[in-house]
Design an enzyme around this catalytic site. Structure first.
Site: not given
Ligand code: GLY
Ligand code: MN
Ligand code: MN
Length: 430
Positions: A388, A41, A245, A397, A355, A366, A384, A399, A262, A359, A273
């Site tokens: 890698y 539940d 990710h 990275r 990538h 996004h 960003e 951003e 990130d 965005h 972001d």
């Protein structure tokens, strides 16, 4: 709600702008998100529907907004339907919005309980020619789970097959892309909270601390400032940063590695972001710093290139051309790699920068909007770039969030430390 009250004028103006875009004699409907089940539940906490919030400021489950700007009865031109509060609901779930409260949040004058929905909606449908219904049209959305809006569309078309049906999503996307001053204030609040989280983390990170302990520092800062995570945070040490990710955040931070963060705060459903990459022991190695400076140069140039009229594809290609040169200097690509003929969407740099460049950002991380439309004043986008290198156990990275204006781009994260020396100094308590 956790955030401070928002002037209802924001939502009144948003509804007026949408109303002006609707066909004559139209009825438009926007539903809340479902409370999603887990096991037994159990359920996940409600994730507010961004469109419903944009138009009403309401975050309560099962709510339905109906707009009928040309309805004969003035009181039916904007109606918000809500769960009827009861002693039972109060005992088990706590406070639910009352009519005056919902009206003061949203500026909608007519608030009704859901029990009245069918009758009132039928009256409005008998007057209307056109029906504008909502759908999640993000190009990258997974379409596995049917939303409340989708179920409503199916039911409405079954009951009223002869009306003329339209998509509300393209209209909402156009509106939501351009941020108004009160929206920018909320976004800037989310960005400031994110900055505070990052500044808290800088002196905390050291060898042997676990990635999840770093995550905990962020959520402590965000929660005490009445915010949440905007998305599952990425706290990725060493080669984990090459998993784009990565959200496990469960490994020890190793001396000599970089840590990619990130992480963004969501305040009043507006999302920041941010990505920063920092040395776990407080000092970049020469190689790490060379890669870091390369990414930073591409980010800075890409921020400068985020101007009105630019199309994302061209903006990305400019960054990819810069990245090809940076990768050549870093010894990761050769002159031969760059000289080989290639598809313009598959430049050599994609081996290390695979990538997108950025965005739109707003009520969704996004955010909605056409990826092909030229940038307009009032858009907020992320910038960003990253490099890698799994073979070297490192990923970088950086951003920032940027407002596009007629006078050029405004870096909304200009105050957040990004220079290698400043990061080293703050990590070492200097
Ligand atoms: N944090 C998700 C992204 O950077 O797009
Ligand atoms: Mn991000
Ligand atoms: Mn992003």
């Amino acid at each position: 709600m956790r955030h401070a009250p928002i002037d209802s004028k924001l939502f009144v103006d948003n509804r007026r702008r949408l109303g002006e875009m609707l066909p004559p004699t139209a009825v438009a409907v926007v539903n809340a998100n479902d409370v999603l089940p887990t096991n037994a539940d159990g359920s996940l906490p409600l994730h507010a529907n961004a469109d419903l919030f944009y138009l009403t400021g309401v975050e309560q489950e099962e709510s339905i907004l109906v707009l009928a700007p040309n309805a004969a009865e003035e009181k039916h031109r904007e109606i918000l339907f809500l769960r009827e509060p009861s002693e039972l609901l109060k005992t088990w779930e706590g406070h639910k919005l009352g009519k005056d409260e919902a009206s003061s949040i949203s500026g909608v004058k007519t608030i009704k309980w859901l029990g009245d929905f069918r009758t009132v909606f039928h009256q409005l449908m008998c007057e209307a020619e056109h029906v504008c219904l909502n759908s999640n049209e993000h190009a990258r959305s997974s379409r596995e789970v049917e939303t409340r809006d989708e179920r409503f569309v199916a039911d409405c078309r079954r009951r009223y097959p002869l009306h003329s049906y339209h998509r509300l999503a393209p209209l909402l996307h156009r509106l939501r892309l351009v941020k108004s001053p009160p929206e920018l204030e909320l976004l800037e609040r989310a960005i400031k909270i994110t900055e505070d989280g990052f500044r808290r983390v800088l002196p905390f990170v050291r060898p042997d601390v676990n990635e999840c302990e770093v995550e905990a520092e962020f959520i402590h800062e965000f929660t005490r400032q009445r915010a949440k995570f905007a998305y599952a945070p990425i706290v990725a040490g060493g080669a984990n940063a090459c998993v784009l990710h990565y959200i496990a955040n469960d490994q020890p931070c190793r001396d000599g590695d970089l840590l990619l963060l990130d992480v963004g705060a969501s305040y009043a459903n507006y999302n920041a972001d941010l990505t920063r990459t920092i040395p776990i022991n407080g000092r970049f190695t020469k190689r790490q710093r060379d890669v870091y400076e390369a990414v930073l140069r591409v980010m800075r140039a890409s921020i400068a290139g985020a101007v009105v009229g630019k199309i994302n594809r061209d903006w990305r290609r400019e960054a990819q051309a810069m990245m090809n040169d940076e990768l050549l200097r870093l010894g990761l690509l050769t002159d031969e790699d760059l000289a080989k003929p290639h598809d313009p969407d598959e430049p050599p740099c994609r081996k290390y920068f695979m990538h997108g460049l950025g965005h739109p950002l707003g009520l969704d991380v996004h955010d909605v909007g056409s990826p092909h439309a030229p940038f307009e004043a009032g858009w907020v986008i992320t910038v960003e770039p990253g490099i890698y290198i799994p073979d070297e156990g490192l990923g970088v990275r950086i951003e920032n969030d940027v407002l596009i204006t007629a006078d050029g781009p405004v870096d909304l994260m200009a105050n957040i430390p990004v220079e290698a020396e400043e990061i080293e100094a703050l990590m070492q308590g200097r």
